[in-house]
Write a protein that holds these residues in place. Structure first.
Motif, mmCIF file in Angstrom:
data_model
loop_
_atom_site.group_PDB
_atom_site.id
_atom_site.type_symbol
_atom_site.label_atom_id
_atom_site.label_comp_id
_atom_site.label_asym_id
_atom_site.label_seq_id
_atom_site.Cartn_x
_atom_site.Cartn_y
_atom_site.Cartn_z
ATOM 1 N N GLY A 242 0.803 -1.210 0.000
ATOM 2 C CA GLY A 242 0.000 0.000 0.000
ATOM 3 C C GLY A 242 0.837 1.262 0.000
ATOM 4 O O GLY A 242 2.054 1.220 0.226
ATOM 5 N N ASP A 243 0.173 2.405 -0.227
ATOM 6 C CA ASP A 243 0.867 3.694 -0.299
ATOM 7 C C ASP A 243 0.734 4.507 0.983
ATOM 8 O O ASP A 243 1.312 5.589 1.084
ATOM 9 C CB ASP A 243 0.333 4.518 -1.476
ATOM 10 C CG ASP A 243 -1.121 4.945 -1.277
ATOM 11 O OD1 ASP A 243 -1.929 4.110 -0.831
ATOM 12 O OD2 ASP A 243 -1.444 6.108 -1.590
ATOM 13 N N ASP A 244 -0.018 4.001 1.954
ATOM 14 C CA ASP A 244 -0.242 4.708 3.209
ATOM 15 C C ASP A 244 0.557 4.029 4.316
ATOM 16 O O ASP A 244 0.248 2.904 4.714
ATOM 17 C CB ASP A 244 -1.737 4.711 3.545
ATOM 18 C CG ASP A 244 -2.078 5.619 4.719
ATOM 19 O OD1 ASP A 244 -1.342 5.601 5.732
ATOM 20 O OD2 ASP A 244 -3.089 6.336 4.639
ATOM 21 N N ALA A 245 1.579 4.721 4.794
ATOM 22 C CA ALA A 245 2.464 4.114 5.793
ATOM 23 C C ALA A 245 1.716 3.734 7.057
ATOM 24 O O ALA A 245 1.931 2.648 7.610
ATOM 25 C CB ALA A 245 3.617 5.073 6.121
ATOM 26 N N GLY A 256 0.216 -8.473 12.318
ATOM 27 C CA GLY A 256 1.098 -9.608 12.087
ATOM 28 C C GLY A 256 1.365 -9.898 10.624
ATOM 29 O O GLY A 256 1.890 -10.962 10.281
ATOM 30 N N ILE A 257 1.020 -8.948 9.737
ATOM 31 C CA ILE A 257 1.203 -9.110 8.298
ATOM 32 C C ILE A 257 2.415 -8.298 7.853
ATOM 33 O O ILE A 257 2.617 -7.177 8.317
ATOM 34 C CB ILE A 257 -0.056 -8.604 7.546
ATOM 35 C CG1 ILE A 257 -1.287 -9.396 7.997
ATOM 36 C CG2 ILE A 257 0.114 -8.689 6.037
ATOM 37 C CD1 ILE A 257 -2.605 -8.791 7.529
ATOM 38 N N LEU A 258 3.212 -8.836 6.951
ATOM 39 C CA LEU A 258 4.323 -8.061 6.405
ATOM 40 C C LEU A 258 3.770 -6.866 5.631
ATOM 41 O O LEU A 258 2.766 -6.979 4.935
ATOM 42 C CB LEU A 258 5.162 -8.912 5.443
ATOM 43 C CG LEU A 258 5.998 -10.055 6.010
ATOM 44 C CD1 LEU A 258 6.818 -10.709 4.891
ATOM 45 C CD2 LEU A 258 6.923 -9.562 7.110
ATOM 46 N N GLY A 259 4.450 -5.720 5.723
ATOM 47 C CA GLY A 259 3.982 -4.521 5.042
ATOM 48 C C GLY A 259 5.003 -3.991 4.050
ATOM 49 O O GLY A 259 6.166 -3.787 4.401
ATOM 50 N N ILE A 260 4.563 -3.768 2.820
ATOM 51 C CA ILE A 260 5.412 -3.175 1.789
ATOM 52 C C ILE A 260 4.823 -1.817 1.414
ATOM 53 O O ILE A 260 3.661 -1.726 1.023
ATOM 54 C CB ILE A 260 5.515 -4.064 0.538
ATOM 55 C CG1 ILE A 260 6.177 -5.402 0.894
ATOM 56 C CG2 ILE A 260 6.298 -3.361 -0.561
ATOM 57 C CD1 ILE A 260 6.306 -6.364 -0.282
ATOM 58 N N LEU A 261 5.625 -0.771 1.539
ATOM 59 C CA LEU A 261 5.197 0.589 1.230
ATOM 60 C C LEU A 261 5.666 0.982 -0.165
ATOM 61 O O LEU A 261 6.835 0.826 -0.498
ATOM 62 C CB LEU A 261 5.777 1.562 2.261
ATOM 63 C CG LEU A 261 5.445 3.045 2.081
ATOM 64 C CD1 LEU A 261 3.948 3.286 2.272
ATOM 65 C CD2 LEU A 261 6.256 3.892 3.083
ATOM 66 N N VAL A 262 4.735 1.482 -0.983
ATOM 67 C CA VAL A 262 5.098 1.963 -2.316
ATOM 68 C C VAL A 262 5.071 3.489 -2.328
ATOM 69 O O VAL A 262 4.271 4.114 -1.633
ATOM 70 C CB VAL A 262 4.168 1.401 -3.417
ATOM 71 C CG1 VAL A 262 4.368 -0.095 -3.561
ATOM 72 C CG2 VAL A 262 2.706 1.712 -3.121
ATOM 73 N N THR A 282 10.356 -0.805 1.443
ATOM 74 C CA THR A 282 9.843 0.379 0.768
ATOM 75 C C THR A 282 10.411 0.408 -0.642
ATOM 76 O O THR A 282 11.626 0.278 -0.824
ATOM 77 C CB THR A 282 10.242 1.670 1.513
ATOM 78 O OG1 THR A 282 9.700 1.640 2.831
ATOM 79 C CG2 THR A 282 9.734 2.906 0.792
ATOM 80 N N CYS A 283 9.536 0.527 -1.630
ATOM 81 C CA CYS A 283 10.000 0.526 -3.015
ATOM 82 C C CYS A 283 9.206 1.519 -3.842
ATOM 83 O O CYS A 283 8.221 2.083 -3.378
ATOM 84 C CB CYS A 283 9.956 -0.870 -3.616
ATOM 85 S SG CYS A 283 8.340 -1.655 -3.566
ATOM 86 N N ASN A 284 9.631 1.716 -5.080
ATOM 87 C CA ASN A 284 9.054 2.782 -5.908
ATOM 88 C C ASN A 284 7.572 2.586 -6.208
ATOM 89 O O ASN A 284 6.760 3.475 -5.992
ATOM 90 C CB ASN A 284 9.809 2.902 -7.228
ATOM 91 C CG ASN A 284 11.183 3.527 -7.040
ATOM 92 O OD1 ASN A 284 11.461 4.136 -6.023
ATOM 93 N ND2 ASN A 284 12.046 3.367 -8.027
ATOM 94 N N THR A 285 7.219 1.445 -6.771
ATOM 95 C CA THR A 285 5.873 1.250 -7.295
ATOM 96 C C THR A 285 5.373 -0.164 -7.040
ATOM 97 O O THR A 285 6.130 -1.053 -6.624
ATOM 98 C CB THR A 285 5.838 1.494 -8.817
ATOM 99 O OG1 THR A 285 6.636 0.498 -9.468
ATOM 100 C CG2 THR A 285 6.369 2.877 -9.171
#
Length: 298
Positions: A242-245, A256-262, A282-285
């Motif tokens: 998601g895009d919302d930190a 308890g879920i892994l979070g990836i920030l775009v 954290t990655c670009n897109t």
């Protein structure tokens, strides 16, 4: 130092990982970007990917470049997919039609919205709500009794955020009506820039009435567990993109879920530093996030 971040570039994408996860000197760049991911993968079996919509896959009627192809690639992997959104501007049906116009391969049963969670709560509590949502979202509350309201439900409703309507909600709450916030996002991304979300208006009602709203959407733990319920997997078998930190990543990680920030949509520089623990990645897109999942988590 613990808590610092390391930014690296790899395969045309920029990633941020925790400084303490940095490998020993001499390790290759791919190992730098995936050290934590591989460590987590060694004790997790990934069964599901939760994906935010607005700001992650699209911004209004414009898709994030490459997002459709990335979603198709992810579907070829052995994972379940669920689209989880706090969008309250439109019904699930209208949202699905928008996504399909943008050529996304999405089925209605795969979409779990905060509107769905709010309806479930109303059905459970038997309240008659004053619905502060846009007209296009009312379809998701069809059949709910709204006569003589004894509860206030508030989402993103710019057409209703006027003194007269907010004062009506204020008086109901003072008379004992519970306040249900579909979500409390501070802001969201539109084509013309950032725009206020429902959060400031919910907070205003909380302040004026000295009450605390019950939040049903992201970042609430129950929202994420409900989204996973029909996928047959537990939080430690899922990852959220998601895009919302705070609401997407912070909420998911608290569950308890892994979070990836775009870094698209509402993302602003430094958002990854605003939550503890920081994002898993954290990655670009979105396409970069999918690439990382396919290479390191499956």
């Amino acid at each position: 130092m613990k808590g610092q971040h390391l930014r690296v570039k790899h395969e045309h994408a920029s990633y941020i990982i925790n400084e303490e996860e940095k490998p020993e000197v001499g390790a290759s760049t791919p190992n730098i970007t995936s050290t934590k991911v591989k460590r987590m993968a060694s004790r997790r079996t990934l069964k599901a990917v939760l994906i935010d919509l607005s700001g992650t896959l699209h911004i209004e009627d414009t898709a994030v470049p490459g997002a459709q192809d990335a979603l198709s690639r992810l579907r070829q992997a052995s994972v379940a997919i669920k689209f989880v959104t706090n969008t309250t501007k439109e019904s699930k049906k209208n949202l699905l039609e928008r996504l399909q116009r943008l050529k996304f391969d999405v089925q209605e049963k795969e979409i779990f919205t905060s509107l769905s969670a709010a309806r479930s709560l109303l059905e459970k509590t038997k309240h008659r709500p004053l619905l502060l949502v846009e007209e296009s979202a009312l379809e998701d509350f069809k059949g709910i009794d709204t006569s003589e309201p004894n509860a206030v439900v508030i989402g993103l409703a710019p057409d209703h955020f006027n003194y007269q309507t907010m004062n009506k909600a204020f008086r109901l709450i003072l008379d004992g009506a519970p306040l249900f916030a579909i979500h409390k996002a501070r802001y969201y991304k539109r084509k013309d820039g950032l725009a206020l979300g429902p959060g400031p208006f919910v907070t205003g009602l909380e302040y004026a009435t000295d009450c605390k709203a019950t939040v049903v959407g992201k970042p609430e733990k129950t929202f994420f567990t409900q989204a996973l319920a029909d996928l047959g997997c537990s939080p430690d078998e899922a990852v959220m993109i998601g895009d919302d930190a705070r609401d997407d990543v912070g909420g998911a990680q608290s569950a308890g879920i892994l979070g990836i920030l775009v870094q698209t949509g509402k993302y602003r520089q430094g958002d990854e530093d605003k939550i503890t623990p920081p994002p898993h990645l954290t990655c670009n897109t979105f396409p970069d996030a999918v690439e990382h999942i396919l290479k390191n988590l499956l």
